[in-house]
Design a protein around this motif. Structure first.
Motif, PDB file in Angstrom:
ATOM      1  N   LEU A  73      -6.526  -5.824 -12.082  1.00 50.99           N
ATOM      2  CA  LEU A  73      -6.213  -4.681 -11.224  1.00 50.99           C
ATOM      3  C   LEU A  73      -5.887  -5.191  -9.828  1.00 50.99           C
ATOM      4  N   VAL A  74      -4.749  -4.749  -9.297  1.00 49.61           N
ATOM      5  CA  VAL A  74      -4.313  -5.137  -7.956  1.00 49.61           C
ATOM      6  C   VAL A  74      -4.257  -3.871  -7.106  1.00 49.61           C
ATOM      7  N   ALA A  75      -5.191  -3.749  -6.166  1.00 53.11           N
ATOM      8  CA  ALA A  75      -5.310  -2.539  -5.338  1.00 53.11           C
ATOM      9  C   ALA A  75      -4.946  -2.883  -3.903  1.00 53.11           C
ATOM     10  N   ALA A  76      -3.843  -2.318  -3.419  1.00 52.78           N
ATOM     11  CA  ALA A  76      -3.367  -2.565  -2.061  1.00 52.78           C
ATOM     12  C   ALA A  76      -3.592  -1.308  -1.230  1.00 52.78           C
ATOM     13  N   SER A 111      -8.622  -4.071   0.206  1.00 55.33           N
ATOM     14  CA  SER A 111      -7.638  -4.404  -0.820  1.00 55.33           C
ATOM     15  C   SER A 111      -8.158  -5.595  -1.614  1.00 55.33           C
ATOM     16  N   CYS A 112      -7.859  -5.607  -2.907  1.00 57.45           N
ATOM     17  CA  CYS A 112      -8.486  -6.627  -3.745  1.00 57.45           C
ATOM     18  C   CYS A 112      -7.719  -6.859  -5.039  1.00 57.45           C
ATOM     19  N   VAL A 113      -8.090  -7.957  -5.697  1.00 58.16           N
ATOM     20  CA  VAL A 113      -7.660  -8.247  -7.058  1.00 58.16           C
ATOM     21  C   VAL A 113      -8.931  -8.364  -7.899  1.00 58.16           C
ATOM     22  N   ILE A 114      -8.964  -7.613  -8.996  1.00 57.51           N
ATOM     23  CA  ILE A 114     -10.139  -7.571  -9.866  1.00 57.51           C
ATOM     24  C   ILE A 114      -9.760  -8.111 -11.239  1.00 57.51           C
ATOM     25  N   SER A 115     -10.667  -8.852 -11.837  1.00 52.29           N
ATOM     26  CA  SER A 115     -10.424  -9.478 -13.135  1.00 52.29           C
ATOM     27  C   SER A 115     -10.619  -8.484 -14.277  1.00 52.29           C
ATOM     28  N   PRO A 116     -10.177  -8.840 -15.492  1.00 55.18           N
ATOM     29  CA  PRO A 116     -10.403  -7.970 -16.656  1.00 55.18           C
ATOM     30  C   PRO A 116     -11.884  -7.827 -17.023  1.00 55.18           C
ATOM     31  N   TRP A 117     -12.735  -8.646 -16.429  1.00 50.90           N
ATOM     32  CA  TRP A 117     -14.182  -8.546 -16.648  1.00 50.90           C
ATOM     33  C   TRP A 117     -14.862  -7.726 -15.562  1.00 50.90           C
ATOM     34  N   GLY A 118     -14.070  -7.271 -14.567  1.00 46.98           N
ATOM     35  CA  GLY A 118     -14.616  -6.458 -13.488  1.00 46.98           C
ATOM     36  C   GLY A 118     -15.103  -7.246 -12.291  1.00 46.98           C
ATOM     37  N   GLU A 119     -14.726  -8.519 -12.187  1.00 48.42           N
ATOM     38  CA  GLU A 119     -15.124  -9.345 -11.053  1.00 48.42           C
ATOM     39  C   GLU A 119     -14.089  -9.231  -9.930  1.00 48.42           C
ATOM     40  N   THR A 120     -14.541  -9.143  -8.700  1.00 46.84           N
ATOM     41  CA  THR A 120     -13.639  -9.173  -7.551  1.00 46.84           C
ATOM     42  C   THR A 120     -13.250 -10.625  -7.288  1.00 46.84           C
ATOM     43  N   LEU A 121     -11.995 -10.942  -7.529  1.00 45.33           N
ATOM     44  CA  LEU A 121     -11.503 -12.317  -7.387  1.00 45.33           C
ATOM     45  C   LEU A 121     -11.082 -12.637  -5.961  1.00 45.33           C
ATOM     46  N   SER A 122     -10.619 -11.619  -5.240  1.00 48.87           N
ATOM     47  CA  SER A 122     -10.171 -11.808  -3.863  1.00 48.87           C
ATOM     48  C   SER A 122     -10.184 -10.450  -3.170  1.00 48.87           C
ATOM     49  N   PRO A 150       0.804  -1.221   0.000  1.00 46.80           N
ATOM     50  CA  PRO A 150       0.000   0.000   0.000  1.00 46.80           C
ATOM     51  C   PRO A 150       0.838   1.272   0.000  1.00 46.80           C
ATOM     52  N   GLU A 151       0.182   2.362  -0.268  1.00 46.42           N
ATOM     53  CA  GLU A 151       0.803   3.687  -0.190  1.00 46.42           C
ATOM     54  C   GLU A 151       1.294   3.913   1.243  1.00 46.42           C
ATOM     55  N   CYS A 152       2.431   4.582   1.373  1.00 46.04           N
ATOM     56  CA  CYS A 152       2.997   4.954   2.683  1.00 46.04           C
ATOM     57  C   CYS A 152       3.146   3.749   3.614  1.00 46.04           C
ATOM     58  N   PHE A 153       3.480   2.589   3.043  1.00 45.02           N
ATOM     59  CA  PHE A 153       3.570   1.366   3.846  1.00 45.02           C
ATOM     60  C   PHE A 153       4.645   1.448   4.921  1.00 45.02           C
ATOM     61  N   ALA A 154       5.719   2.210   4.677  1.00 48.57           N
ATOM     62  CA  ALA A 154       6.868   2.210   5.591  1.00 48.57           C
ATOM     63  C   ALA A 154       6.684   3.131   6.784  1.00 48.57           C
ATOM     64  N   CYS A 155       5.819   4.128   6.652  1.00 45.90           N
ATOM     65  CA  CYS A 155       5.618   5.102   7.729  1.00 45.90           C
ATOM     66  C   CYS A 155       4.294   5.802   7.500  1.00 45.90           C
ATOM     67  N   PHE A 156       3.362   5.663   8.457  1.00 46.04           N
ATOM     68  CA  PHE A 156       2.039   6.267   8.292  1.00 46.04           C
ATOM     69  C   PHE A 156       1.430   6.499   9.667  1.00 46.04           C
ATOM     70  N   GLY A 157       0.669   7.560   9.786  1.00 45.04           N
ATOM     71  CA  GLY A 157      -0.033   7.800  11.042  1.00 45.04           C
ATOM     72  C   GLY A 157       0.643   8.803  11.944  1.00 45.04           C
ATOM     73  N   ALA A 158       1.621   9.548  11.401  1.00 50.25           N
ATOM     74  CA  ALA A 158       2.263  10.597  12.192  1.00 50.25           C
ATOM     75  C   ALA A 158       2.241  11.927  11.443  1.00 50.25           C
ATOM     76  N   VAL A 194      -1.651  -1.671 -11.207  1.00 51.66           N
ATOM     77  CA  VAL A 194      -1.407  -1.742  -9.770  1.00 51.66           C
ATOM     78  C   VAL A 194      -1.719  -0.380  -9.150  1.00 51.66           C
ATOM     79  N   LEU A 195      -2.353  -0.421  -7.962  1.00 53.36           N
ATOM     80  CA  LEU A 195      -2.792   0.811  -7.321  1.00 53.36           C
ATOM     81  C   LEU A 195      -2.529   0.769  -5.818  1.00 53.36           C
TER      82      LEU A 195
END
Length: 270
Positions: free
Chosen positions: A202-205, A221-232, A38-46, A173-174
């Motif tokens: 699409l891989v959104a973390a 967070s999810c992985v979406i197929s080229p058909w627009g289905e949420t795979l996980s 994800p964005e700002c994975f190394a330092c967040f919340g300060a 990737v997002l």
């Protein structure tokens, strides 16, 4: 067959703790997988100002060294969320998403283009990302074993022209730190729209909970197929969303519905 993996964190201001959790997640994946942080994975919340204290030069510094070592050790392709990298402007950094191959080599850098300067009806209310962040200017598409990977970060997802400019991609990737309020309203429809219009995976973390400064992120967070289905998908907290990467599925969908061939505005591609 390789997997597409979105890692969801609830990052703290402690870099060492966050990096330990990142490695724990990566260690659970298979060699050859594509892992997105994800964005700002190394330092967040300060607060954004805290990121100035951990800013690194490109290809130098402990965070980048750790990421490179993890990618090489576990033999994964790693899309490393965002970290703050130095700019020529004093007091500012870029929100840089670094992509490492399975040998630990940095193959590209994307600097977040669209900055989150908005008002949101939540506990933070006023967001002014541009105060410390220098916006990037370059759209980035990376050649990889997964085909062409388009790289975007969080707020970028709202700007359709950016994805038109990427041309044909196989995976988008997002890395994100979407707020809980905006995420509840817009996260899923925006992600699915981008996957459907690009006919790509699409891989959104995302960040996924309440952080040290009280800021709330949406997760999902999810992985979406080229058909627009949420795979996980993982709702909140920490964990991973994972799905098989099947290039034949991209080919099938594009053959049956050749959207890009039908596109009457291809001449506008950047």
């Amino acid at each position: 067959m390789a997997n597409l993996v979105a890692c969801q964190l609830v990052s703290s201001p402690d870099v060492s703790v966050n990096l330990k959790q990142v490695e724990d997640f990566i260690a659970q994946q298979n060699a050859g997988d594509l892992v997105v942080l994800p964005e700002c994975f190394a330092c967040f919340g300060a607060g954004d100002a805290a990121l100035l204290s951990i800013t690194e030069e490109l290809d130098e510094g402990p965070i980048q060294c750790a990421l490179s070592a993890m990618a090489a050790k576990y033999k994964v392709w790693l899309v490393a969320g965002t970290i703050p990298l130095s700019t020529i402007k004093s007091g500012k950094y870029t929100a840089s998403c670094l992509v490492f191959d399975d040998a630990g080599r940095r193959v590209d850098e994307y600097q977040k283009i669209h900055l989150f300067d908005v008002e949101v009806e939540d506990g933070t209310r006023n967001y002014l990302e541009s105060k410390y962040t220098q916006a990037g200017e370059k759209v980035v598409v990376v050649d990889s074993p997964f085909g062409k990977i388009g790289v975007a970060v969080c707020y970028d997802v709202r700007f359709a022209g950016m994805f038109v400019a990427m041309g044909d991609i196989d995976v988008l990737v997002l890395p994100s730190a979407f707020t809980r309020t905006t995420g509840k309203a817009h996260w899923e429809p925006l992600l699915k729209a981008r996957a459907i219009e690009k006919q790509c995976y699409l891989v959104a973390a995302n960040q996924g909970g309440v952080h040290a400064n009280g800021r709330e992120t949406y997760g999902h967070s999810c992985v979406i197929s080229p058909w627009g289905e949420t795979l996980s998908e993982i709702a909140t907290g920490t964990g991973t969303a994972k799905a098989k990467f099947e290039p034949s599925e991209i080919s099938r969908i594009r053959t049956n519905m050749p959207v890009q061939q039908h596109n009457q505005f291809r001449s506008y591609l950047v």
